[in-house]
Design an enzyme around this catalytic site. Structure first.
Site, PDB file in Angstrom:
ATOM      1  N   ARG A 210     -47.331   3.644 -99.538  1.00 46.41           N
ATOM      2  CA  ARG A 210     -48.309   2.663 -99.074  1.00 46.41           C
ATOM      3  C   ARG A 210     -49.450   3.479 -98.493  1.00 46.41           C
ATOM      4  NH1 ARG A 210     -50.104   0.983 -93.939  1.00 46.41           N
ATOM      5  NH2 ARG A 210     -50.850  -1.167 -93.858  1.00 46.41           N
ATOM      6  N   ASP A 212     -52.302   3.637 -96.199  1.00 50.18           N
ATOM      7  CA  ASP A 212     -52.892   2.929 -95.071  1.00 50.18           C
ATOM      8  C   ASP A 212     -54.421   3.012 -95.115  1.00 50.18           C
ATOM      9  OD1 ASP A 212     -52.622   1.754 -92.267  1.00 50.18           O
ATOM     10  OD2 ASP A 212     -53.748   3.591 -91.831  1.00 50.18           O
ATOM     11  N   GLU A 248     -53.455  -0.486 -98.942  1.00 46.33           N
ATOM     12  CA  GLU A 248     -53.769  -1.519 -97.957  1.00 46.33           C
ATOM     13  C   GLU A 248     -55.259  -1.834 -98.012  1.00 46.33           C
ATOM     14  OE1 GLU A 248     -53.700  -2.527 -93.187  1.00 46.33           O
ATOM     15  OE2 GLU A 248     -54.167  -0.514 -93.908  1.00 46.33           O
ATOM     16  N   ASN A 313     -46.584  -8.763 -92.191  1.00 49.52           N
ATOM     17  CA  ASN A 313     -46.343  -7.331 -92.053  1.00 49.52           C
ATOM     18  C   ASN A 313     -46.491  -6.946 -90.578  1.00 49.52           C
ATOM     19  OD1 ASN A 313     -49.088  -7.019 -91.509  1.00 49.52           O
ATOM     20  ND2 ASN A 313     -49.471  -5.580 -93.173  1.00 49.52           N
ATOM     21  N   ARG A 352     -42.189  -7.560-100.806  1.00 52.48           N
ATOM     22  CA  ARG A 352     -41.731  -6.748 -99.684  1.00 52.48           C
ATOM     23  C   ARG A 352     -41.321  -7.675 -98.540  1.00 52.48           C
ATOM     24  NH1 ARG A 352     -46.288  -3.283 -97.200  1.00 52.48           N
ATOM     25  NH2 ARG A 352     -46.812  -5.300 -96.292  1.00 52.48           N
TER      26      ARG A 352
END
Length: 512
Positions: A210, A212, A248, A313, A352
């Protein structure tokens, strides 16, 4: 030759959309702030046996230690170096976790913080999780090493050096995000250091990343360091496998930067998903579940094969990031389970699941002033272990939503229904809806203020099915509701609006 190289480049890029999960597994879980030792155990004792494909972990690299406020969760997003030492554990524990999880078919996805280092006002010294020296004032991070040459201070054109206008693409990507020192990723040296860090993780055995704060990096700069990444390691991954990349990017519409700007690098987080689904399940703004018939691209979301989706999240459950008060979380458990049930039954996107810890929420003027609180910890700041209670729930203030029967069983539902079409939609023009997944699964919701009693076409073979929400199949019996599907594929469903979980899900692997 040119055509061959073009095809090779397309293949390399497209491979980064593949999560690399073990065949038959279709979801990952974010074990937010868990220790590496606990994740290794969880892979072996729970995730692998229940069909989870992987774990997103918190950033594994050295970060600043913040004591005011006391050890907040967001200190993990202020890097000091790329050394593998955090309150979750050190290099040996990290490597042991990756190895043990991979060995049981559960892969690891790293939250990679590569847009920036720590905050500009962080001072200097050795207050970091490895004890490495840094000087934020002079932009000196010798443990990488980075120096003042490696940051965007001279490139940002705002008076404050901070992002002041999110409609200015250059500001968003070249200026500091909430004072975090912005790395000059246009420089090949910086790209190489980022790729070196990520390649070390690939060598250890991680399956993907992932990325960021991707919105705050130029897509071309990201592609430049992603192109430097190695293939995944064998024997855990097939030869030539590329790391899974999901970026993201908060795009709720109305800004200059779009999620689609990043499709060339991999998948993108679809923040509209949780924001819109929360609004519908809460029945705000006149929204109804009946409107979910064309859920996905029909709601203006990105293409399914580019989307990483989630109900909440670690940011949004604290009111940060996107979606605001509409976001459903474990604090709203009844509605939250319905939202997770819908997400995991519906074929859109790669899913997720969130796994959280409790913190002492305290609202003033509509804002939780304790949203900074870090994971359950001892007085010395060390993270408490995740303990497992006799009923399979977690102790020590770990929430472990992924262990809730309803959510775990819907992860299994998604695996069973994988590859099957969205089918047999039904609604009552209000908040009672149902749909199937070909001839493998069927789910029905009652989010109205009155009871549901209806006969519906399920698309499933005749038989007696165990509802996997109120219970599950154990041996030769159901621990919850039974549903009989007759020869023509129809079944009767009854759901009280007062039910603890006002939805029923059945699939072909839970028949008597």
């Amino acid at each position: 030759m040119k055509a061959f190289l073009l095809l090779a480049a397309i293949g390399l890029c497209s491979a980064q959309y593949n999560p690399n999960t073990k065949s038959g597994t279709t979801s990952i879980v974010h074990l937010f702030e868990w220790r590496w030792a606990d994740i290794a155990l969880e892979c072996e004792r729970y995730l692998a046996p229940n069909g989870f494909g992987g774990v997103q972990i918190s950033p594994p690299n050295e970060n600043i230690v913040i004591t005011n406020p006391w050890r907040p969760w967001w200190e993990r997003y202020q890097p000091i170096s790329y050394n593998l030492c955090t309150r979750s554990g050190y290099y040996d524990e990290f490597k042991d976790m990756v190895t043990r999880c991979n060995n049981v078919g559960v892969h690891i996805y790293v939250d990679a913080v590569v847009n920036h280092m720590c905050g500009s006002g962080a001072g200097f010294g050795n207050s970091s999780t490895c004890g490495s020296y840094f000087n934020a004032e002079t932009r000196d991070f010798p443990a990488v090493p980075y120096s003042a040459w490696d940051f965007n201070d001279g490139k940002c054109k705002t008076g404050s050096g901070e992002i002041e206008n999110y409609h200015d693409v250059t500001q968003v990507r070249d200026c500091r995000l909430v004072s975090l020192l912005d790395l000059a990723l246009e420089k090949d040296y910086v790209r190489s250091k980022v790729a070196e860090y990520m390649n070390e993780l690939i060598d250890i055995g991680v399956a993907g990343f992932r990325i960021d704060a991707s919105k705050h990096m130029w897509p071309g700069d990201m592609m430049a360091f992603l192109d430097k990444l190695k293939n995944l390691t064998t024997p855990w991954f097939s030869t030539g496998s590329r790391p899974f990349i999901y970026q993201e990017v908060i795009d709720l519409g109305g800004e200059s930067i779009k999620s689609s700007d990043y499709f060339g690098n991999g998948r993108v987080t679809e923040f509209k998903y949780g924001a819109k689904l929360g609004t519908v399940i809460r029945k705000w703004n006149g929204e109804k579940m009946a409107y979910l018939k064309n859920w996905g691209e029909g709601w203006g979301f990105m293409p399914s094969d580019r989307a990483l989706v989630f109900v909440d999240n670690h940011d949004t459950q604290r009111g940060h990031g996107a979606g605001g008060a509409s976001i459903l979380t474990f604090w709203d458990s009844r509605l939250y389970k319905m939202a997770l049930g819908f997400m995991l039954a519906h074929p859109y996107g790669f899913t997720r699941v969130m796994s959280s810890y409790r913190w002492p929420r305290y609202f003033e003027n509509g804002k939780d002033i304790n949203d900074w609180v870090g994971p359950p910890s001892s007085e010395d700041g060390s993270t408490k272990p995740v303990t497992i209670n006799p009923d399979s729930t977690c102790g020590n203030d770990w929430v472990c939503e992924h262990r809730w029967r309803q959510i775990k069983n819907m992860v299994i539902f998604r695996n069973v229904a994988d590859g099957q079409p969205f089918s047999n939609w039904w609604d009552n023009d209000s908040n009672q809806v149902a749909f199937g997944r070909g001839n493998r699964g069927f789910i029905i919701f009652n989010n109205d203020d009155w009871s549901l009693n209806v006969n519906l076409q399920t698309g499933l073979p005749a038989g007696i099915y165990c509802d996997v929400i109120s219970g599950q199949k154990e041996g030769d019996h159901c621990t919850g509701i039974q549903v009989q599907v007759v020869g023509d594929g129809t079944a009767n469903f009854q759901i009280s609006n007062q039910a603890e979980d006002p939805f029923i899900a059945i699939h072909v692997d839970a028949t008597l």
